[in-house]
Design an enzyme around this catalytic site. Structure first.
Site, PDB file in Angstrom:
ATOM      1  N   ARG A  62      58.042  41.512  35.277  1.00 56.86           N
ATOM      2  CA  ARG A  62      57.489  40.611  36.430  1.00 56.86           C
ATOM      3  C   ARG A  62      58.129  41.174  37.911  1.00 56.86           C
ATOM      4  O   ARG A  62      57.339  40.973  38.733  1.00 56.86           O
ATOM      5  CB  ARG A  62      57.790  39.206  36.296  1.00 56.86           C
ATOM      6  CG  ARG A  62      57.165  38.188  37.233  1.00 56.86           C
ATOM      7  CD  ARG A  62      57.143  36.802  36.947  1.00 56.86           C
ATOM      8  NE  ARG A  62      58.299  36.304  36.322  1.00 56.86           N
ATOM      9  CZ  ARG A  62      59.395  35.725  37.111  1.00 56.86           C
ATOM     10  NH1 ARG A  62      59.499  35.914  38.314  1.00 56.86           N
ATOM     11  NH2 ARG A  62      60.395  35.225  36.630  1.00 56.86           N
ATOM     12  N   TYR A 115      35.557  37.777  52.479  1.00 57.03           N
ATOM     13  CA  TYR A 115      35.042  37.723  50.922  1.00 57.03           C
ATOM     14  C   TYR A 115      35.132  36.229  50.605  1.00 57.03           C
ATOM     15  O   TYR A 115      35.987  35.684  50.884  1.00 57.03           O
ATOM     16  CB  TYR A 115      35.943  38.654  50.227  1.00 57.03           C
ATOM     17  CG  TYR A 115      36.059  38.377  48.551  1.00 57.03           C
ATOM     18  CD1 TYR A 115      34.887  38.716  47.912  1.00 57.03           C
ATOM     19  CD2 TYR A 115      37.160  38.165  48.084  1.00 57.03           C
ATOM     20  CE1 TYR A 115      34.810  38.208  46.633  1.00 57.03           C
ATOM     21  CE2 TYR A 115      37.195  37.855  46.541  1.00 57.03           C
ATOM     22  CZ  TYR A 115      36.027  37.918  45.961  1.00 57.03           C
ATOM     23  OH  TYR A 115      36.054  37.788  44.880  1.00 57.03           O
ATOM     24  N   ASP A 187      41.303  43.486  54.696  1.00 53.23           N
ATOM     25  CA  ASP A 187      40.816  43.860  53.004  1.00 53.23           C
ATOM     26  C   ASP A 187      39.761  44.989  53.047  1.00 53.23           C
ATOM     27  O   ASP A 187      38.939  44.985  53.547  1.00 53.23           O
ATOM     28  CB  ASP A 187      40.045  42.626  52.724  1.00 53.23           C
ATOM     29  CG  ASP A 187      39.609  42.788  51.197  1.00 53.23           C
ATOM     30  OD1 ASP A 187      39.341  44.005  50.832  1.00 53.23           O
ATOM     31  OD2 ASP A 187      39.554  41.668  50.457  1.00 53.23           O
ATOM     32  N   LYS A 212      38.259  47.237  41.841  1.00 54.06           N
ATOM     33  CA  LYS A 212      36.816  47.776  42.282  1.00 54.06           C
ATOM     34  C   LYS A 212      37.011  49.446  42.192  1.00 54.06           C
ATOM     35  O   LYS A 212      37.160  50.125  41.234  1.00 54.06           O
ATOM     36  CB  LYS A 212      36.529  47.286  43.580  1.00 54.06           C
ATOM     37  CG  LYS A 212      36.562  45.588  43.615  1.00 54.06           C
ATOM     38  CD  LYS A 212      35.472  45.181  42.635  1.00 54.06           C
ATOM     39  CE  LYS A 212      35.357  43.605  42.542  1.00 54.06           C
ATOM     40  NZ  LYS A 212      36.465  42.916  42.577  1.00 54.06           N
TER      41      LYS A 212
HETATM   42  C1  LIG Z   1      36.343  42.574  49.075  1.00 53.84           C
HETATM   43  C2  LIG Z   1      37.058  42.017  48.082  1.00 53.84           C
HETATM   44  N1  LIG Z   1      38.446  41.459  48.223  1.00 53.84           N
HETATM   45  C3  LIG Z   1      39.008  40.797  46.919  1.00 53.84           C
HETATM   46  C4  LIG Z   1      38.422  40.417  45.926  1.00 53.84           C
HETATM   47  C5  LIG Z   1      39.186  40.144  44.560  1.00 53.84           C
HETATM   48  O1  LIG Z   1      39.446  40.978  43.841  1.00 53.84           O
HETATM   49  P1  LIG Z   1      39.622  40.631  42.461  1.00 53.84           P
HETATM   50  O2  LIG Z   1      38.500  40.132  41.773  1.00 53.84           O
HETATM   51  O3  LIG Z   1      40.394  41.885  41.579  1.00 53.84           O
HETATM   52  O4  LIG Z   1      40.788  39.683  42.323  1.00 53.84           O
HETATM   53  C6  LIG Z   1      37.051  41.057  45.849  1.00 53.84           C
HETATM   54  C7  LIG Z   1      36.535  40.789  44.580  1.00 53.84           C
HETATM   55  O5  LIG Z   1      35.121  41.003  44.357  1.00 53.84           O
HETATM   56  C8  LIG Z   1      36.502  41.624  46.829  1.00 53.84           C
HETATM   57  O6  LIG Z   1      35.110  41.967  46.825  1.00 53.84           O
END
Ligand SMILES: Cc1ncc(COP(=O)(O)O)c(C=O)c1O
Length: 397
Positions: A62, A115, A187, A212
């Protein structure tokens, strides 16, 4: 260690079998998977030295495993950051960042188009913890300047908005944040460090869902936060206390994905541009949102902020709303309908009935998410065969 006779009992031999370090003058060409939950110290003095930071050493999964650390160093270097911390998911990175850097009574200003998962976390959890959360359309710089007139700890934006693919003016937003004494967090999941490095445009921290494009194969979950070493250290502490690390194998898979990231990002961007152009010319398609198209409202900005392509994600809209979308999705053969993006396999999602399903229609429409909007994440199939699939499915709507 004192000499000990070799074990002879099956129970002892079996249990201790994997613990002996094999001598080798060679090193592996691919990183091993450190699939262990803890490390054994040779003695208590070593533990003291590692705990005091005088000697390198891993302690507990962890807190961080070698696979986490290898990926952190690579991602920090890709983003031009001093350090990075990897986590179990993008949301884990986002949550740790928000909770590590705010205290009750402080304020976070976030893009209205942020998001959806980030938005829910801000509204439902950070606000419950006593942080004031305000949303502002970060495409409107005057509105952002107005929102930052009151003290704010963080300004939170996505490089490219999900699912509407608007491009945020990172240098101007960073200047506004800096003048207001707020830290800008970006992000960068949709753009990837191949196309955009937000720290070079003035952001203080950058986060990703490495599930992703960075992982890129639809087989691992992860996240990362990168930025100044001292800030990352604070976030790392939060990740450890939240238990948000994720396993060694996922980090190993994401690191393996990283090997081909520049090649994948270049190919996906090239294919995405071709498909965006063809979709835009098709009579059944009402609108296409892709920063690489000259008609996109922030095309010039995208040309300045993004390099080597405009990303893998294209949004497009049918006038026929949800019934047209349903007929289209049913007719697809190669493109998969799945709630993700950024993998080798091309995927498509209908935000109105998936990520934004719980929103009232009026709010969804304010965000530009109509019933006819689809988000396509272009993968690595041949672009002509992807177009054949989309074109034949368009014939069914
Ligand atoms: C722009 C963006 N940020 C964060 C996330 C969250 O990622 P995770 O699904 O790996 O938690 C996503 C998920 O689709 C996303 O599209």
């Amino acid at each position: 260690m004192p000499e000990q006779k070799p074990a002879t009992r099956p129970e002892t031999i079996c249990t201790q079998a994997g613990l002996h370090q094999l001598e080798s003058r060679t090193v592996p060409l691919a990183p091993p998977i450190w699939q262990t939950s803890a490390f054994a110290y040779p003695d208590m003095e070593a533990m003291d030295e590692i705990a005091r930071g005088e000697e390198p050493g891993f302690i507990y999964a962890r807190y961080g495993l070698p696979n986490h650390r290898q990926l952190e160093l690579a991602l920090a270097s890709l983003e031009g950051a001093e350090d990075a911390v990897v986590t179990a998911s993008g949301m884990s990175a986002i949550a740790a960042t928000l909770f590590a850097l705010t205290i009750p009574g402080e304020r976070v200003v976030a893009d209205t188009h942020v998001y959806r998962g980030t938005r829910l976390l801000l509204e439902r959890d950070l606000a419950r913890f006593g942080v004031i959360v305000d949303f502002v359309d970060c495409g409107d710089l005057e509105a952002v300047a107005g929102a930052l007139e009151r003290p704010a700890r963080l300004l939170w934006v996505d490089t490219l908005t999900n699912p509407t693919l608007r491009v945020r003016n990172l240098p101007r937003l960073a200047a506004l944040a800096r003048a207001a004494g707020a830290l800008m967090v970006v992000d960068n999941t949709f753009a990837t460090p191949v196309h955009c490095r937000p720290l070079s445009w003035g952001a203080v921290l950058v986060v990703h869902s490495t599930t992703k494009l960075i992982g890129g194969h639809h087989d691992a979950s992860g996240g990362v936060v990168a930025g100044p070493a001292a800030v990352v250290e604070t976030i790392r502490g939060q990740v450890v206390r939240f238990g948000g690390r994720g396993g060694a194998f996922d980090s190993w898979l994401i690191q393996r994905g990283l090997v081909t990231l520049p090649l994948r990002a270049a190919q996906s961007s090239q294919s995405a541009l071709l498909l965006a152009e063809r979709l835009a010319a098709h009579p059944m398609v009402q609108a296409v949102l892709y920063p690489g198209l000259p008609g996109h409202p922030e095309h010039r900005l995208a040309e300045r902020l993004l390099r080597d392509g405009f990303g893998a994600v294209v949004a497009f809209e049918f006038a026929g709303g949800e019934p047209a979308v349903r007929r289209f999705v049913r007719a697809l053969r190669l493109v998969r309908f799945a709630e993700t993006l950024g993998g080798a396999v091309t995927t498509l999602v209908h935000p109105a009935t998936t990520s934004h399903r719980s929103l009232p229609v009026s709010e969804r429409e304010r965000l530009g998410i109509s019933d006819g909007l689809l988000r396509l994440s272009v993968g690595l199939e041949h672009p002509e065969e992807l177009w054949q699939d989309l074109e034949q499915a368009l014939g069914h709507i």
